[in-house]
Design a protein around this motif. Structure first.
Motif, mmCIF file in Angstrom:
data_model
loop_
_atom_site.group_PDB
_atom_site.id
_atom_site.type_symbol
_atom_site.label_atom_id
_atom_site.label_comp_id
_atom_site.label_asym_id
_atom_site.label_seq_id
_atom_site.Cartn_x
_atom_site.Cartn_y
_atom_site.Cartn_z
ATOM 1 N N ALA A 190 31.712 48.094 32.406
ATOM 2 C CA ALA A 190 32.331 46.924 31.458
ATOM 3 C C ALA A 190 33.101 45.870 32.216
ATOM 4 N N VAL A 191 33.473 46.619 33.246
ATOM 5 C CA VAL A 191 34.588 46.208 34.269
ATOM 6 C C VAL A 191 33.622 45.136 36.108
ATOM 7 N N GLU A 192 32.691 45.677 36.155
ATOM 8 C CA GLU A 192 31.997 45.350 36.895
ATOM 9 C C GLU A 192 31.336 43.933 36.312
ATOM 10 N N THR A 193 30.617 44.145 35.062
ATOM 11 C CA THR A 193 30.356 43.026 34.462
ATOM 12 C C THR A 193 31.007 42.327 34.843
ATOM 13 N N PRO B 143 35.722 39.106 49.186
ATOM 14 C CA PRO B 143 35.533 40.574 48.439
ATOM 15 C C PRO B 143 36.527 42.118 47.206
ATOM 16 N N ILE B 144 35.570 41.836 46.312
ATOM 17 C CA ILE B 144 35.748 42.615 45.388
ATOM 18 C C ILE B 144 36.317 44.338 45.568
ATOM 19 N N PHE B 145 36.282 45.271 45.154
ATOM 20 C CA PHE B 145 36.159 46.814 45.408
ATOM 21 C C PHE B 145 36.697 46.687 43.637
ATOM 22 N N LEU B 146 36.040 48.126 43.390
ATOM 23 C CA LEU B 146 36.532 48.371 41.855
ATOM 24 C C LEU B 146 36.278 49.437 42.559
ATOM 25 N N ASN B 147 37.769 50.325 41.997
ATOM 26 C CA ASN B 147 38.389 51.994 42.485
ATOM 27 C C ASN B 147 37.914 52.232 43.729
ATOM 28 N N ASP B 148 38.611 51.728 44.090
ATOM 29 C CA ASP B 148 38.640 51.876 45.572
ATOM 30 C C ASP B 148 37.071 52.059 46.067
ATOM 31 N N SER B 149 36.486 51.669 45.835
ATOM 32 C CA SER B 149 34.645 52.165 46.631
ATOM 33 C C SER B 149 34.848 51.612 47.132
ATOM 34 N N ASP B 150 33.743 51.994 48.702
ATOM 35 C CA ASP B 150 33.813 51.027 49.856
ATOM 36 C C ASP B 150 32.553 49.772 49.539
ATOM 37 N N ALA C 70 42.407 55.424 33.484
ATOM 38 C CA ALA C 70 41.949 56.440 31.976
ATOM 39 C C ALA C 70 42.938 56.599 31.340
ATOM 40 N N ASN C 71 43.308 57.565 31.993
ATOM 41 C CA ASN C 71 44.386 58.737 31.298
ATOM 42 C C ASN C 71 45.956 57.922 30.710
ATOM 43 N N ALA C 72 46.276 56.811 31.915
ATOM 44 C CA ALA C 72 47.196 55.610 31.669
ATOM 45 C C ALA C 72 47.272 54.465 30.529
ATOM 46 N N GLY C 73 45.739 54.773 30.854
ATOM 47 C CA GLY C 73 45.813 53.090 29.586
ATOM 48 C C GLY C 73 45.566 52.366 30.842
ATOM 49 N N THR C 74 45.056 51.790 31.959
ATOM 50 C CA THR C 74 45.540 51.152 32.205
ATOM 51 C C THR C 74 44.275 50.601 33.299
ATOM 52 N N LEU C 75 44.448 48.834 33.980
ATOM 53 C CA LEU C 75 43.948 48.190 34.261
ATOM 54 C C LEU C 75 44.462 47.174 35.607
ATOM 55 N N SER C 76 44.488 47.750 36.614
ATOM 56 C CA SER C 76 45.312 46.521 37.554
ATOM 57 C C SER C 76 44.436 45.973 38.344
ATOM 58 N N PHE C 77 44.899 44.835 38.807
ATOM 59 C CA PHE C 77 45.322 43.801 40.185
ATOM 60 C C PHE C 77 45.370 43.847 41.284
ATOM 61 N N THR C 78 44.598 44.523 42.308
ATOM 62 C CA THR C 78 46.223 44.232 43.740
ATOM 63 C C THR C 78 45.270 43.372 44.775
ATOM 64 N N GLN D 30 42.933 34.189 60.838
ATOM 65 C CA GLN D 30 42.544 35.393 62.139
ATOM 66 C C GLN D 30 42.407 36.258 60.423
ATOM 67 N N PHE D 31 42.963 35.929 59.050
ATOM 68 C CA PHE D 31 43.078 37.252 58.010
ATOM 69 C C PHE D 31 42.479 36.873 56.895
ATOM 70 N N GLN D 32 41.439 38.733 56.584
ATOM 71 C CA GLN D 32 40.144 38.074 55.439
ATOM 72 C C GLN D 32 40.858 38.446 54.401
ATOM 73 N N GLY D 33 41.496 39.441 54.216
ATOM 74 C CA GLY D 33 42.064 39.944 52.279
ATOM 75 C C GLY D 33 40.937 40.552 51.993
ATOM 76 N N LYS D 34 40.681 41.137 50.976
ATOM 77 C CA LYS D 34 40.628 41.878 50.020
ATOM 78 C C LYS D 34 41.555 42.219 48.401
ATOM 79 N N ILE D 35 40.612 41.916 46.941
ATOM 80 C CA ILE D 35 41.212 42.706 46.079
ATOM 81 C C ILE D 35 40.644 43.698 45.209
ATOM 82 N N VAL D 36 41.587 44.478 44.994
ATOM 83 C CA VAL D 36 41.010 45.781 44.325
ATOM 84 C C VAL D 36 41.356 46.468 43.529
ATOM 85 N N VAL D 37 40.283 46.667 42.224
ATOM 86 C CA VAL D 37 40.023 46.525 40.625
ATOM 87 C C VAL D 37 40.088 47.965 41.077
ATOM 88 N N ARG D 38 41.442 48.061 39.715
ATOM 89 C CA ARG D 38 41.406 50.080 39.483
ATOM 90 C C ARG D 38 41.710 49.954 37.568
#
Length: 643
Positions: free
Chosen positions: A211-214, A226-233, A86-94, A75-83
């Motif tokens: 650039a990341v969305e592309t 599903p993949i979400f960017l910056n916690d967008s719905d 800019a201040n820390a200069g990081t890109l993360s994948f959760t 029953q588990f669906q799961g999701k990926i969030v890319v965040r």
């Protein structure tokens, strides 16, 4: 020096004994050495061609972790969030997938070429990954190098994870060197977060969401998670397209193609087979015309829904340059860079099956919807005709759909063949005679000659069309039908008698050939309709060579091009234009009864020049001067008579 260092010299040994000791055989075992910094540099400079490749690798790692968790919880669906930060200069994948134990992190994250997914596919998963059961075909990873690709973009990587069965999490951190920091952490949720501390030149990935969305869409548009960017719905990836449906609805697939590829397909070819290979998706006939015959066809290819290439070459037959679309190839293996497919036997099987599917589709289309098929052939006429020269199966399809302009109007190749049965009164060694005219300038004139005949004359204004006709006749020969392709010209067998109604055709006397030399045409005599003094027929290559010669004399052709032109005509010499003088015409008959050089013979020469010009021939500088001389001579004779 190396061997001397490996041998302890005993001063009491004689020189020969020393030499014998040094030259004796030796062996030892040494371990492979891995330069981690060198491996990372190879990945950045050679293995991957795109800077956004690490985004794809980390997304597929997250995808596989979620799919492994689904094995224990259907029953588990799961999701990926890319965040982005800019201040820390990081890109993360959760991801909220199965997560890692401390042992997993220690044993596998820092080992190049050894990945958990690869172990699972080989049937030897680590203990922490053995829960549940599923087809390993839903997993993407294979090589155990994906995490290291992140060093293309990052100075340091931080992995924080917790296995769903563990009470606490683990933190794994590494730079481009050989040291890895490993520690336990508190983490409430199962899953993994990979954080890239970006290099200065890639900090735009922490700032530019477009650039990341592309990059996400380019690589992971069809992943089922599903993949979400910056916690967008709103998810970034499409996830599903109608061409992946088990039972495709033609209208839905066509609309999906039109929306996704931004062009209206001329025809859609849905594909779903499991044996002998697994292929799903859809191809379509593009409205975009491609230039020439040499462009290789391209198609978007996915493996387990991860986009391998949006323009993969070599998977479709070379004649299908007008096809586009998206196909899922479950049985094919991506290369280590995941930018291409391994060209192995499985790949060859897919190529063979796809070509067979295409042949069957167009065969069926030609039978059930001939108008659509003819529209496709007309739209991509030159690509198909050029490719069919080398492909007999394609020629069989085009026979029903490829129309040539003829003296009887547009006809398919099959219709031309059916109308070109040989006349038994003139032919006793062939079953068919196909007449053709390659010169557009003579089209109206040649068509008028064939107007009263049952056999058409085919206009082949492009050289590949003449070759296509010849190949179709050769196919019939293999089937036991003997055919002949003949140029519509007086010297072709039976053309004069059968088509022109000319009798007693022969070469003119030598003095008349010399007198009409300025026409640069072969001079023939014949008997035909009394109201027509001369008939002229052009040879296209002769006219082309004559035009090039005038340009050469004026110095208007570069040296390099002139060499190409000379080679071309040396390999295939030109024939002459041809003219037939009519013995039945009173003026021609009277002129032929005299020696050349009389005013009447000069009139004949002017008529010949006019006939060639009317047919579209070019007049040389020498011929124009000859015409002027003839006019002057005739004028003088007429003036003398009047006086």
């Amino acid at each position: 020096m190396c061997r001397l260092q490996c041998v302890r010299i005993n001063a009491r040994l004689t020189f020969p004994e020393v030499v014998e000791t040094i030259m004796s055989e030796w062996k030892r075992k040494i371990p492979f050495q891995v330069d981690i910094a060198g491996v990372i540099d190879i990945m950045g400079s050679s293995l991957y061609s795109r800077y956004d490749t690490p985004i794809r690798e980390l997304l597929q790692n997250a995808h596989d972790a979620i799919m492994r968790r689904r094995r224990g919880d259907l029953q588990f669906q799961g999701k990926i969030v890319v965040r982005q930060d800019a201040n820390a200069g990081t890109l993360s994948f959760t991801d909220d997938g199965v997560g890692l134990t401390p042992e997993d992190a220690e044993n596998y994250l820092g080992t190049v070429g050894l990945g958990i997914t690869g172990l699972i596919k080989r049937g030897t998963p680590p203990p922490s990954q053995q829960s549940g059961s599923a087809d390993n075909g839903d997993l993407i990873g294979q090589f155990g190098v994906g995490l290291f690709s992140a060093f293309m973009l990052a100075d340091r990587l931080v992995v924080e994870s917790r296995n769903e069965a563990a009470e606490s999490g683990v933190r794994w951190e590494a730079g481009p060197g050989t040291e890895i920091d490993l520690s336990n952490i508190e983490r409430s949720q199962a899953g993994t977060t990979v954080t890239l501390i970006l290099k200065s030149e890639y900090r735009f990935l922490a700032e530019n969401s477009e650039a990341v969305e592309t990059a996400i869409r380019d690589h992971a548009d069809f992943l089922l998670i599903p993949i979400f960017l910056n916690d967008s719905d709103v998810r970034v990836n499409v996830i599903h397209a109608a061409w992946f449906d088990a039972q495709q609805d033609p209208e839905s697939t066509e609309l999906a193609i039109e929306e996704y590829f931004d062009e209206t397909p001329l025809d859609v070819i849905p594909i779903r087979i499991e044996n002998p290979v697994s292929i799903s998706g859809a191809l379509y006939v593009s409205p975009q015309r491609v230039p020439g015959f040499s462009d290789l066809p391209t198609v978007m290819v996915t493996v387990r829904r991860m986009v391998i290439s949006r323009k993969l070459q070599g998977i479709l037959p070379v004649w299908a340059t007008f096809l586009r679309g998206c196909i899922e190839l479950h049985d094919c293996s991506p290369t280590a860079s995941r930018e291409d497919l391994v060209r192995n036997r499985a790949f060859e099987n897919v190529c063979e099956v796809l070509e067979q599917i295409l042949f069957e589709h167009f065969d069926r289309l030609a039978e059930t919807d001939p108008q659509r098929m003819e529209s496709i052939v007309n739209w991509h006429r030159y690509s198909l005709a050029g490719a069919a020269i080398e492909n007999e199966r394609l020629r069989q399809i085009l026979k029903q759909s490829y129309r040539f302009p003829t003296s009887h109007g547009p006809l398919t190749i099959q219709e031309i063949l059916e109308k070109s049965e040989a006349d038994p009164l003139f032919e006793d060694d062939v079953d068919r005679v196909v007449w053709y005219n390659p010169d557009r300038r003579q089209e109206r004139w040649i068509n008028s000659l064939f107007a009263s005949h049952s056999a058409p004359c085919v206009s082949t204004f492009r050289s590949f069309e003449e070759s296509l006709l010849a190949q179709c006749l050769a196919d019939d020969f293999d089937a036991g039908i003997e055919s002949d392709l003949r140029l519509a010209t007086p010297t072709a067998p039976n053309f004069s008698a059968m088509i022109l109604g000319v009798q007693d055709l022969e070469d003119a006397a030598p003095e008349w050939i010399q007198f009409l030399e300025s026409s640069q045409a072969r001079v023939l005599l014949g008997s035909f309709r009394a109201d027509q003094p001369v008939m002229a027929f052009l040879n296209e290559r002769h006219e082309l060579a004559k035009s090039f010669e005038e340009l050469k004399q004026r110095g208007e052709i570069p040296t390099g091009f002139q060499r190409l032109i000379d080679t071309h005509f040396a390999d295939a010499p030109t024939s002459q234009n041809e003219i037939i003088l009519n013995r039945n015409h009173p003026m021609i008959s009277r002129a032929l009864s005299q020696k050349p050089g009389t005013p009447l013979s000069c009139v004949v020469r002017l008529i010949v020049a006019n006939a060639l010009n009317s047919a579209g021939g070019t007049t040389t500088k020498e011929a124009r001067q000859q015409q002027q001389d003839d006019l002057d001579w005739i004028a003088e004779c007429l003036w003398g008579r009047d006086s």
